[in-house]
Design a protein around this motif. Structure first.
Motif, PDB file in Angstrom:
ATOM      1  N   ASP A 192      10.523  45.322   2.885  1.00  0.00           N
ATOM      2  CA  ASP A 192      10.836  45.217   1.408  1.00  0.00           C
ATOM      3  C   ASP A 192       9.390  43.899   1.474  1.00  0.00           C
ATOM      4  OD1 ASP A 192      11.365  45.317  -1.219  1.00  0.00           O
ATOM      5  OD2 ASP A 192      12.901  44.948  -0.520  1.00  0.00           O
ATOM      6  N   THR A 193       9.474  44.343   0.455  1.00  0.00           N
ATOM      7  CA  THR A 193       7.448  43.420  -0.017  1.00  0.00           C
ATOM      8  C   THR A 193       8.369  42.811  -1.658  1.00  0.00           C
ATOM      9  OG1 THR A 193       6.262  44.905   0.574  1.00  0.00           O
ATOM     10  CG2 THR A 193       5.356  43.274  -0.849  1.00  0.00           C
ATOM     11  N   PRO A 194       8.330  40.890  -1.536  1.00  0.00           N
ATOM     12  CA  PRO A 194       8.399  40.887  -3.384  1.00  0.00           C
ATOM     13  C   PRO A 194       7.327  40.599  -3.864  1.00  0.00           C
ATOM     14  CG  PRO A 194       8.295  39.197  -0.554  1.00  0.00           C
ATOM     15  CD  PRO A 194       7.309  40.258  -0.317  1.00  0.00           C
ATOM     16  N   VAL A 195       7.921  40.893  -4.981  1.00  0.00           N
ATOM     17  CA  VAL A 195       7.474  41.744  -6.295  1.00  0.00           C
ATOM     18  C   VAL A 195       7.958  40.726  -7.468  1.00  0.00           C
ATOM     19  CG1 VAL A 195       6.361  43.114  -7.776  1.00  0.00           C
ATOM     20  CG2 VAL A 195       5.907  43.344  -5.621  1.00  0.00           C
ATOM     21  N   VAL A 203      20.896  40.009  -6.577  1.00  0.00           N
ATOM     22  CA  VAL A 203      20.954  38.756  -7.179  1.00  0.00           C
ATOM     23  C   VAL A 203      20.875  37.448  -5.729  1.00  0.00           C
ATOM     24  CG1 VAL A 203      22.863  37.039  -8.108  1.00  0.00           C
ATOM     25  CG2 VAL A 203      22.644  39.582  -9.012  1.00  0.00           C
ATOM     26  N   VAL A 204      21.239  38.485  -4.408  1.00  0.00           N
ATOM     27  CA  VAL A 204      21.103  37.424  -3.967  1.00  0.00           C
ATOM     28  C   VAL A 204      19.538  37.701  -3.484  1.00  0.00           C
ATOM     29  CG1 VAL A 204      20.737  37.223  -0.789  1.00  0.00           C
ATOM     30  CG2 VAL A 204      23.082  38.312  -2.431  1.00  0.00           C
ATOM     31  N   ASP A 205      18.470  38.641  -3.637  1.00  0.00           N
ATOM     32  CA  ASP A 205      17.468  38.702  -3.525  1.00  0.00           C
ATOM     33  C   ASP A 205      16.521  37.887  -4.464  1.00  0.00           C
ATOM     34  OD1 ASP A 205      15.033  39.074  -2.114  1.00  0.00           O
ATOM     35  OD2 ASP A 205      15.132  41.381  -2.088  1.00  0.00           O
ATOM     36  N   LEU A 206      17.197  37.354  -5.819  1.00  0.00           N
ATOM     37  CA  LEU A 206      16.509  36.636  -6.533  1.00  0.00           C
ATOM     38  C   LEU A 206      16.540  34.718  -5.955  1.00  0.00           C
ATOM     39  CD1 LEU A 206      17.428  38.359  -9.920  1.00  0.00           C
ATOM     40  CD2 LEU A 206      14.897  38.216  -9.329  1.00  0.00           C
ATOM     41  N   TRP A 263      12.664  47.512  -3.281  1.00  0.00           N
ATOM     42  CA  TRP A 263      13.646  48.480  -3.216  1.00  0.00           C
ATOM     43  C   TRP A 263      15.116  47.640  -3.588  1.00  0.00           C
ATOM     44  CZ3 TRP A 263      13.886  52.728  -1.206  1.00  0.00           C
ATOM     45  CH2 TRP A 263      12.795  53.521   0.008  1.00  0.00           C
ATOM     46  N   MET A 264      14.978  46.411  -3.694  1.00  0.00           N
ATOM     47  CA  MET A 264      15.883  45.871  -4.332  1.00  0.00           C
ATOM     48  C   MET A 264      15.427  46.513  -5.969  1.00  0.00           C
ATOM     49  SD  MET A 264      18.478  44.778  -2.865  1.00  0.00           S
ATOM     50  CE  MET A 264      18.184  46.343  -1.802  1.00  0.00           C
ATOM     51  N   TRP A 265      14.324  45.492  -6.763  1.00  0.00           N
ATOM     52  CA  TRP A 265      14.402  46.260  -8.420  1.00  0.00           C
ATOM     53  C   TRP A 265      14.355  48.188  -8.328  1.00  0.00           C
ATOM     54  CZ3 TRP A 265      13.426  43.162 -11.831  1.00  0.00           C
ATOM     55  CH2 TRP A 265      13.329  41.855 -11.574  1.00  0.00           C
ATOM     56  N   ASP A 268      10.748  34.785   0.417  1.00  0.00           N
ATOM     57  CA  ASP A 268      10.517  36.206   1.454  1.00  0.00           C
ATOM     58  C   ASP A 268      11.712  37.322   0.763  1.00  0.00           C
ATOM     59  OD1 ASP A 268       9.482  37.932   3.338  1.00  0.00           O
ATOM     60  OD2 ASP A 268      10.539  37.404   4.894  1.00  0.00           O
ATOM     61  N   ALA A 269      11.239  38.801   0.797  1.00  0.00           N
ATOM     62  CA  ALA A 269      12.414  39.319   0.434  1.00  0.00           C
ATOM     63  C   ALA A 269      14.019  39.205   1.142  1.00  0.00           C
ATOM     64  CB  ALA A 269      12.231  40.753   0.883  1.00  0.00           C
ATOM     65  N   VAL A 270      14.676  39.100   1.061  1.00  0.00           N
ATOM     66  CA  VAL A 270      16.247  38.710   1.826  1.00  0.00           C
ATOM     67  C   VAL A 270      16.283  39.959   3.330  1.00  0.00           C
ATOM     68  CG1 VAL A 270      17.845  40.716   0.203  1.00  0.00           C
ATOM     69  CG2 VAL A 270      18.801  38.065   1.931  1.00  0.00           C
ATOM     70  N   MET A 271      15.883  41.291   2.947  1.00  0.00           N
ATOM     71  CA  MET A 271      15.969  42.351   3.375  1.00  0.00           C
ATOM     72  C   MET A 271      15.193  42.388   4.910  1.00  0.00           C
ATOM     73  SD  MET A 271      18.545  44.211   2.522  1.00  0.00           S
ATOM     74  CE  MET A 271      19.939  43.986   1.256  1.00  0.00           C
ATOM     75  N   ASN A 272      14.804  41.295   4.417  1.00  0.00           N
ATOM     76  CA  ASN A 272      13.340  41.758   6.012  1.00  0.00           C
ATOM     77  C   ASN A 272      14.423  40.132   7.007  1.00  0.00           C
ATOM     78  OD1 ASN A 272      11.389  42.735   5.337  1.00  0.00           O
ATOM     79  ND2 ASN A 272      10.878  41.133   3.825  1.00  0.00           N
TER      80      ASN A 272
END
Length: 357
Positions: A135-138, A281-284, A144-146, A289-293
């Protein structure tokens, strides 16, 4: 913040047991209140199962997700969420035993449950893709989380509209929506004397008990797990998942005993939809960094288990074959078998040092 690990094994066991009892009692009561709200507002059981039961019984998962993420342990939150989703579906297999002579999927008349299952598989596929591809943070969260958040909102909107349309109707006169609504009315008799506001406050009180007790369950369960020496990834997917799934156990069993089969399955699928959204929510809250990474094969396989058990029930809902084995439908037996086999695989995929690997 209280250090549960420093309380000792036996005290944590006592906290875990006490919180479990509180969650169970609150879960049983909230099923009746949800049924009363469904009757007083005219909302369908499936919609109430998603919005009310699904939302409230997801509170322990929310507590675990936010607490773990803010403490820099976002991978534990991901493990507990994905492990809990598969475990909650397995709960339906045990609830199927309460019916006895009929398979659970053969007595659910509302098509909204199938739509919930379809959206759940779609969301879990997004999760699996984010783990495999990266995933790429944006804007404080991964791309992906968005996408996950957008699909969740769209899914809830579609579910709210479909509740009125009912494009699919059961052809068995014993399991029509009208029959199930009649059972719901009988079950809600005790709450008719209360106003909608009174029922609402009682529901909120049960929700408060569930979130506090759910938090205690997760923290004490994590401390117990640490004392046993098992890997954090496996503990998150099993022990913490069990702790945070106790509200679903009580509400599903209560609804099934009352003959409210749509509410029972909709509670699980609705809770799952909200739980998957919690990954956003976890990613936010999980850092830059994106949590899925930070997760890997363990979490990807946990997502695949959740997809598989949901797909099995989805097939059962469409086929509606009323054959049973060990007092449960063939689909429930398959779900339980897949889940237990999946736990074995997860045990060997675990990383004893911490993450999923």
């Amino acid at each position: 913040m209280l250090d549960f690990a420093g309380l000792g094994l036996w005290l944590n066991l006592a906290i875990f047991a006490g919180a479990a009892v509180a969650v169970w009692i609150a879960g049983v009561r909230i099923t009746g209140y949800a049924n009363a709200i469904s009757e007083k507002t005219g909302a369908g059981q499936a919609f109430i199962g998603v919005v009310l039961l699904g939302g409230i019984t997801s509170l322990p998962e929310l507590a675990v997700a936010v607490t773990s993420s803010l403490s820099g342990d976002a991978s534990l939150a991901v493990n507990s969420i994905l492990g809990g989703i598969a475990m909650q579906v397995a709960i339906l297999a045990f609830a199927d035993m309460l019916i006895g002579r009929q398979a659970l999927t053969s007595v659910i008349p509302d098509p909204v449950v199938m739509l919930q299952g379809g959206f759940k598989i779609l969301l879990l596929s997004v999760v699996a893709a984010s783990i495999v591809v990266g995933d790429t943070p944006v804007l404080f969260s991964g791309v992906w989380m968005w996408l996950l958040a957008a699909v969740t909102v769209f899914g809830l909107w579609v579910l709210s509209r479909t509740q009125r349309d009912r494009p699919w109707i059961a052809n068995d006169e014993e399991v029509t929506p009208e029959k199930e609504e009649e059972r719901a009315r009988k079950e809600a008799e005790d709450s008719k004397r209360k106003s909608l506001r009174e029922v609402g406050w009682a529901t909120a009180g049960c929700g408060a008990v569930i979130i506090v007790a759910g938090y205690l369950l997760s923290r004490s369960g994590d401390a117990i797990a640490e004392a046993t020496g098992l890997g954090q990834s496996f503990i998150g997917a099993v022990l913490v998942a069990i702790a945070t799934s106790l509200p679903e156990v009580s509400t599903v069993f209560s609804a099934t005993r009352a003959g409210l089969y749509t509410m029972a399955m909709s509670d699980i699928f609705g809770t799952n939809l909200i739980d998957i959204f919690l990954l956003f929510v976890v990613d936010l809250t999980g850092g830059a960094d994106a949590v899925m990474n930070s997760v890997g094969r363990f979490e990807a396989f946990a997502a695949l288990i959740a997809i598989t058990v949901t797909a099995i029930f989805f097939i059962g809902l469409v086929e509606r074959r009323d054959r049973t084995i060990l007092k449960m439908g063939y689909d429930s037996f398959a779900v339980l078998s897949v889940y237990l086999a999946g736990l074995v695989v997860l045990y060997f995929l675990r990383d004893p040092s911490g993450g999923g690997g």
